[in-house]
Write an enzyme that holds these catalytic residues in place. Structure first.
Site, PDB file in Angstrom:
ATOM      1  N   SER A   1      -2.759  -6.417 -12.065  1.00 53.61           N
ATOM      2  CA  SER A   1      -2.443  -7.194 -13.399  1.00 53.61           C
ATOM      3  C   SER A   1      -1.093  -8.256 -13.210  1.00 53.61           C
ATOM      4  O   SER A   1      -1.762  -9.606 -14.462  1.00 53.61           O
ATOM      5  CB  SER A   1      -1.592  -5.896 -13.543  1.00 53.61           C
ATOM      6  OG  SER A   1      -0.350  -6.094 -13.664  1.00 53.61           O
TER       7      SER A   1
ATOM      8  N   MET B   1      -0.224  -7.689  -0.417  1.00 55.04           N
ATOM      9  CA  MET B   1       0.526  -6.838   0.516  1.00 55.04           C
ATOM     10  C   MET B   1       0.368  -7.663   2.283  1.00 55.04           C
ATOM     11  O   MET B   1       0.703  -6.515   3.268  1.00 55.04           O
ATOM     12  CB  MET B   1       0.683  -5.846  -0.149  1.00 55.04           C
ATOM     13  CG  MET B   1       0.946  -5.144  -1.463  1.00 55.04           C
ATOM     14  SD  MET B   1       2.487  -6.238  -1.859  1.00 55.04           S
ATOM     15  CE  MET B   1       2.953  -4.543  -1.650  1.00 55.04           C
TER      16      MET B   1
ATOM     17  N   HIS C   1       7.725 -10.715  -6.813  1.00 52.76           N
ATOM     18  CA  HIS C   1       8.262  -9.737  -6.404  1.00 52.76           C
ATOM     19  C   HIS C   1       9.256  -9.253  -7.227  1.00 52.76           C
ATOM     20  O   HIS C   1      10.107  -9.684  -7.499  1.00 52.76           O
ATOM     21  CB  HIS C   1       9.386  -9.944  -4.497  1.00 52.76           C
ATOM     22  CG  HIS C   1      10.496  -9.326  -4.438  1.00 52.76           C
ATOM     23  ND1 HIS C   1       9.155  -8.244  -3.534  1.00 52.76           N
ATOM     24  CD2 HIS C   1      11.224  -8.583  -4.490  1.00 52.76           C
ATOM     25  CE1 HIS C   1       9.927  -7.439  -2.812  1.00 52.76           C
ATOM     26  NE2 HIS C   1      10.758  -7.022  -3.404  1.00 52.76           N
TER      27      HIS C   1
END
Ligand code: GAR
Length: 206
Positions: A12, A83, A102
């Site tokens: 997103s 990740m 983050h």
């Protein structure tokens, strides 16, 4: 000027960057089933996969990833829900043009499950951070932050959704600054050459 975006999942933030009109020339995932790949393809952006599982070592994976990124000769590399911890070698190669988003107000809540941990700590504001990437996880000079209130009846999901809306505004803004050469890092502190640089609070409509 161009940006290569690295993703691992939903994508997103990548979508927000693309929809903000920034020049994204490739999206690369370490996971072949990352839903973000289809979102990028549907917008005509070249995608590729460098599967971490195909490499026995972190160094081997990072070398392959660096080679794939280098094919596009990007001005900036944006981690958007990527990740994986990158090796110092990869980070050094893209120093000063490698950024991450983050979901916390760093230096608080590095790592995973940031929204759960923010609620457990009882903080009254939470948010997100765009920062330059250094070899240490979720550290590195802070480019921009956006804050949201934490409500007493919040759940991790509601709080995450409120933060994510800010991520989608903050990341394109910070990347635009990077592409325009407006970011100066001095002694680990980022200065932004933009008169509106401190307007990193956005209205928080559900
Ligand atoms: C985002 O909330 C991003 O801040 C977070 O993962 C999510 C990815 O969502 N990143 C990290 O936790 C990195 N430490 P997206 O794939 O929909 O952009």
């Amino acid at each position: 000027m161009s940006i290569v975006i690295l993703i691992s999942g939903r994508g997103s933030n990548m979508q927000a960057i693309v929809e903000a009109g920034l020049p994204v020339t490739a999206v690369i995932s370490n996971k072949p089933d990352a839903p973000g790949l289809a979102i990028a393809s549907a917008r005509g952006i070249p995608t590729s996969v460098v599967r971490d599982k195909d490499y026995g070592t972190r160094e081997g994976f990072d070398a392959a990833l660096a080679a794939e990124v280098a094919r596009h000769a990007p001005t900036a590399v944006a981690l958007a829900g990527f990740m994986r911890i990158l090796t110092p070698r990869f980070v050094a190669r893209y120093a000063d043009r490698l950024v991450n988003i983050h979901p916390s107000l760093l230096p608080s809540f590095t790592g995973l499950k940031t929204h759960e941990r923010a609620l457990a700590a009882g903080v009254k504001v939470h948010g997100c951070t765009v920062h330059f990437v250094t070899p240490e996880l979720d550290h590195g000079p802070i480019v921009a932050q956006a804050a949201v209130p934490v409500w007493t009846d919040d759940t991790p999901e509601r709080l995450a959704a409120r933060v994510l809306r800010q991520e989608h505004l903050l990341y394109p803004m910070a990347l635009r600054w990077l592409l325009e050469g407006r970011l100066i890092v001095e002694n680990g502190i980022v200065r932004v050459k933009d008169p509106n640089a401190h307007q990193a609070f956005f209205s928080d409509r559900p």
